[in-house]
Design a protein around this motif. Structure first.
Motif, PDB file in Angstrom:
ATOM      1  N   SER A  26     125.699  82.184 -10.751  1.00  0.00           N
ATOM      2  CA  SER A  26     124.892  82.827  -9.711  1.00  0.00           C
ATOM      3  C   SER A  26     123.590  82.068  -9.457  1.00  0.00           C
ATOM      4  N   SER A  27     123.035  81.447 -10.493  1.00  0.00           N
ATOM      5  CA  SER A  27     121.811  80.658 -10.313  1.00  0.00           C
ATOM      6  C   SER A  27     122.094  79.429  -9.460  1.00  0.00           C
ATOM      7  N   THR A  28     123.248  78.808  -9.689  1.00  0.00           N
ATOM      8  CA  THR A  28     123.631  77.653  -8.879  1.00  0.00           C
ATOM      9  C   THR A  28     123.834  78.057  -7.421  1.00  0.00           C
ATOM     10  N   ALA A  65     112.856  80.029  -8.144  1.00  0.00           N
ATOM     11  CA  ALA A  65     113.428  79.612  -6.863  1.00  0.00           C
ATOM     12  C   ALA A  65     112.545  79.991  -5.679  1.00  0.00           C
ATOM     13  N   GLY A  66     111.560  80.853  -5.912  1.00  0.00           N
ATOM     14  CA  GLY A  66     110.666  81.258  -4.836  1.00  0.00           C
ATOM     15  C   GLY A  66     111.343  82.104  -3.781  1.00  0.00           C
ATOM     16  N   ASN A 192     122.833  70.628 -11.494  1.00  0.00           N
ATOM     17  CA  ASN A 192     121.927  69.529 -11.835  1.00  0.00           C
ATOM     18  C   ASN A 192     121.372  68.865 -10.586  1.00  0.00           C
ATOM     19  N   GLU A 193     122.244  68.660  -9.607  1.00  0.00           N
ATOM     20  CA  GLU A 193     121.803  68.042  -8.351  1.00  0.00           C
ATOM     21  C   GLU A 193     120.774  68.907  -7.636  1.00  0.00           C
ATOM     22  N   LEU A 194     120.926  70.222  -7.750  1.00  0.00           N
ATOM     23  CA  LEU A 194     120.040  71.152  -7.053  1.00  0.00           C
ATOM     24  C   LEU A 194     118.784  71.483  -7.851  1.00  0.00           C
TER      25      LEU A 194
END
Length: 239
Positions: A26-28, A65-66, A192-194
């Motif tokens: 869910s974080s991704t 994540a703001g 990782n990319e994000l």
């Protein structure tokens, strides 16, 4: 399903409700939606689950994540049990192989949980004028949960279309499940990319000061990081 923003201006900001458990998937999804330009409103659920760790993680991820707004919906599923996550009398499976995990629907399945979550998300999305609900379900995660499969998500899309004013007026709220066909390694690579802060996330089915390292969720997560030659920054009791 990948819902990507095409045009975004100050006058036509696109809003998304993101179901946020505080876990890896869910974080991704939250960071994916944010990267695609959505204004994100996150929902976490306190259903009196086995521990509070994931709720703390969700709040920390939302802050990192703001997001525009982070809300926690509270209700009680412990009173009727039916899952190792809502009934302390049912043991959380430990040290199972991937073949064992995929053999049957495990006792960590919470009856109708995603239907409940998506119902709250639908009401919230329509109230705030969101165009999409994102969730991090994954059909290749060995657990085989019935409410994480493509046919289920498609059925809920029909519910979203038929059960709301927006849907009946031709502007149905979309459901995006961008990770549904991803392997766990692919999710970690995307995260990782994000720039997902893995150290803030919590995937363990058990509560405690550190993750157990032996439940199905921990083992799947650890295996993904190991396959990529990476170290999971979360602390585990097995280390």
């Amino acid at each position: 399903m990948h819902v990507r923003l095409q045009v975004k201006t100050a006058q036509t900001a696109m809003k998304a409700v993101v179901l946020l458990s505080g876990g890896l998937d869910s974080s991704t999804v939250l960071y994916r939606a944010r990267a695609d330009g959505w204004d994100c409103y996150t929902l976490a659920f306190d259903y009196h689950q086995r521990h509070r760790c994931e709720l703390r993680a969700a709040a920390q991820i939302a802050e990192a994540a703001g997001v525009c707004e982070h809300r926690v919906v509270t209700f009680d599923l412990r009173s009727w049990g039916g899952s190792a996550l809502t009934d302390d009398a049912i043991a959380v499976p430990e040290a199972r192989s991937l073949d064992q995990m995929s053999a049957s629907i495990p006792v960590t399945y919470v009856p109708a949980r995603n239907t409940i979550f998506l119902s709250f998300a639908l009401g919230y999305a329509e109230a705030v004028g969101a165009q999409c609900v994102f969730l991090g379900v994954n059909a290749l995660d060995y657990s085989g949960y019935p409410d994480c499969r493509p046919d289920y998500i498609n059925a809920m899309r029909a519910v979203y279309r038929l059960g709301t004013r927006q849907g009946r007026e031709g502007e149905a709220i979309a459901i995006a499940a961008p990770l549904i066909d991803f392997k766990k390694t692919e999710i970690v690579r995307l995260g990782n990319e994000l720039g997902v802060p893995w150290e803030l996330t919590w995937s363990c089915y058990k509560g405690g000061d550190v993750a157990c390292g032996v439940c199905d969720s921990c083992r799947l997560r650890l295996a993904a990081f190991a396959e990529l030659g990476l170290r999971d920054p979360v602390l585990y009791a097995t280390e």
